[in-house]
Design a protein around this motif. Structure first.
Motif, PDB file in Angstrom:
ATOM      1  N   ASP A  27      -6.329  10.458  -7.927  1.00  0.00           N
ATOM      2  CA  ASP A  27      -6.291  10.212  -9.362  1.00  0.00           C
ATOM      3  C   ASP A  27      -5.331  11.153 -10.080  1.00  0.00           C
ATOM      4  O   ASP A  27      -4.840  10.833 -11.153  1.00  0.00           O
ATOM      5  N   ARG A  28      -5.094  12.297  -9.515  1.00  0.00           N
ATOM      6  CA  ARG A  28      -4.251  13.301 -10.158  1.00  0.00           C
ATOM      7  C   ARG A  28      -2.767  13.120  -9.845  1.00  0.00           C
ATOM      8  O   ARG A  28      -1.929  13.783 -10.438  1.00  0.00           O
ATOM      9  N   PRO A  30       1.003  11.525  -9.796  1.00  0.00           N
ATOM     10  CA  PRO A  30       1.790  10.784 -10.789  1.00  0.00           C
ATOM     11  C   PRO A  30       2.258   9.414 -10.282  1.00  0.00           C
ATOM     12  O   PRO A  30       2.835   8.649 -11.035  1.00  0.00           O
ATOM     13  N   GLN A  31       2.019   9.097  -9.009  1.00  0.00           N
ATOM     14  CA  GLN A  31       2.392   7.811  -8.432  1.00  0.00           C
ATOM     15  C   GLN A  31       1.175   6.887  -8.380  1.00  0.00           C
ATOM     16  O   GLN A  31       0.047   7.340  -8.280  1.00  0.00           O
ATOM     17  N   THR A  32       1.467   5.591  -8.381  1.00  0.00           N
ATOM     18  CA  THR A  32       0.411   4.602  -8.201  1.00  0.00           C
ATOM     19  C   THR A  32       0.003   4.581  -6.733  1.00  0.00           C
ATOM     20  O   THR A  32       0.848   4.543  -5.846  1.00  0.00           O
ATOM     21  N   ASN A  46      -5.648   3.953  -8.238  1.00  0.00           N
ATOM     22  CA  ASN A  46      -5.867   5.247  -8.882  1.00  0.00           C
ATOM     23  C   ASN A  46      -5.602   5.152 -10.382  1.00  0.00           C
ATOM     24  O   ASN A  46      -5.114   4.146 -10.895  1.00  0.00           O
ATOM     25  N   ARG A  47      -5.958   6.196 -11.080  1.00  0.00           N
ATOM     26  CA  ARG A  47      -5.850   6.239 -12.544  1.00  0.00           C
ATOM     27  C   ARG A  47      -4.422   5.948 -13.011  1.00  0.00           C
ATOM     28  O   ARG A  47      -4.217   5.186 -13.958  1.00  0.00           O
ATOM     29  N   THR A  48      -3.438   6.554 -12.349  1.00  0.00           N
ATOM     30  CA  THR A  48      -2.044   6.330 -12.723  1.00  0.00           C
ATOM     31  C   THR A  48      -1.688   4.849 -12.624  1.00  0.00           C
ATOM     32  O   THR A  48      -1.033   4.300 -13.512  1.00  0.00           O
ATOM     33  N   GLY A  49      -2.130   4.196 -11.560  1.00  0.00           N
ATOM     34  CA  GLY A  49      -1.845   2.773 -11.389  1.00  0.00           C
ATOM     35  C   GLY A  49      -2.494   1.923 -12.460  1.00  0.00           C
ATOM     36  O   GLY A  49      -1.882   0.989 -12.989  1.00  0.00           O
ATOM     37  N   GLU A  51      -3.266   2.836 -15.485  1.00  0.00           N
ATOM     38  CA  GLU A  51      -2.545   3.071 -16.732  1.00  0.00           C
ATOM     39  C   GLU A  51      -1.170   2.411 -16.704  1.00  0.00           C
ATOM     40  O   GLU A  51      -0.769   1.770 -17.681  1.00  0.00           O
ATOM     41  N   ARG A  52      -0.453   2.564 -15.615  1.00  0.00           N
ATOM     42  CA  ARG A  52       0.911   2.025 -15.523  1.00  0.00           C
ATOM     43  C   ARG A  52       0.930   0.496 -15.620  1.00  0.00           C
ATOM     44  O   ARG A  52       1.813  -0.076 -16.238  1.00  0.00           O
TER      45      ARG A  52
END
Length: 124
Positions: A27-28, A30-32, A46-49, A51-52
């Motif tokens: 989750d931390r 910066p990549q999906t 993950n969280r980045t994915g 959001e992206r």
């Protein structure tokens, strides 16, 4: 420390302690990072994915296909790459034009791996 809110889509049972720590780490990033099952449905993002791509956990729980995350003109290419990998083809990076839930796009370079490890197979 793990967040009390886990913005992850999971089709399986609650992760074990070690798996929960690993997902917290993912989750931390910066990549999906994602996993999808053999039907092409996401089982983890993950969280980045999230959001992206503009999806929520609820969206993924209802079922989002990996095919839905690339522009229509590249979906046959994605399907062919998935079929090639299912047939034992080599892992390599693929470039796609990713499609957000709101219709926006961005370039994406995708690297994949197949995991079975005693559970239903997934792609990540």
């Amino acid at each position: 420390m793990a967040s009390s809110e886990e913005p992850l889509a999971q089709a399986s049972s609650t992760p074990s302690g070690d798996e929960s720590k690993f997902r917290d780490l993912l989750d931390r990033l910066p990549q999906t990072v994602f996993e999808f099952d053999l039907d092409g449905r996401f089982v983890y993002v993950n969280r980045t994915g999230l959001e992206r791509f503009g999806y929520s956990e609820d969206d993924l729980a209802r079922g989002v296909s990996v095919i839905d995350t690339v522009i229509p003109a590249e979906r046959d290419h994605l399907r062919a790459n998935i079929a090639r990998r299912l047939g034992g083809g080599e892992t390599e990076g693929f470039q796609y034009t990713a499609l957000r839930k709101d219709g926006g796009t961005f370039p994406a370079l995708v690297h994949d791996d197949r995991r079975e490890e005693g559970r239903p197979p997934v792609w990540r």
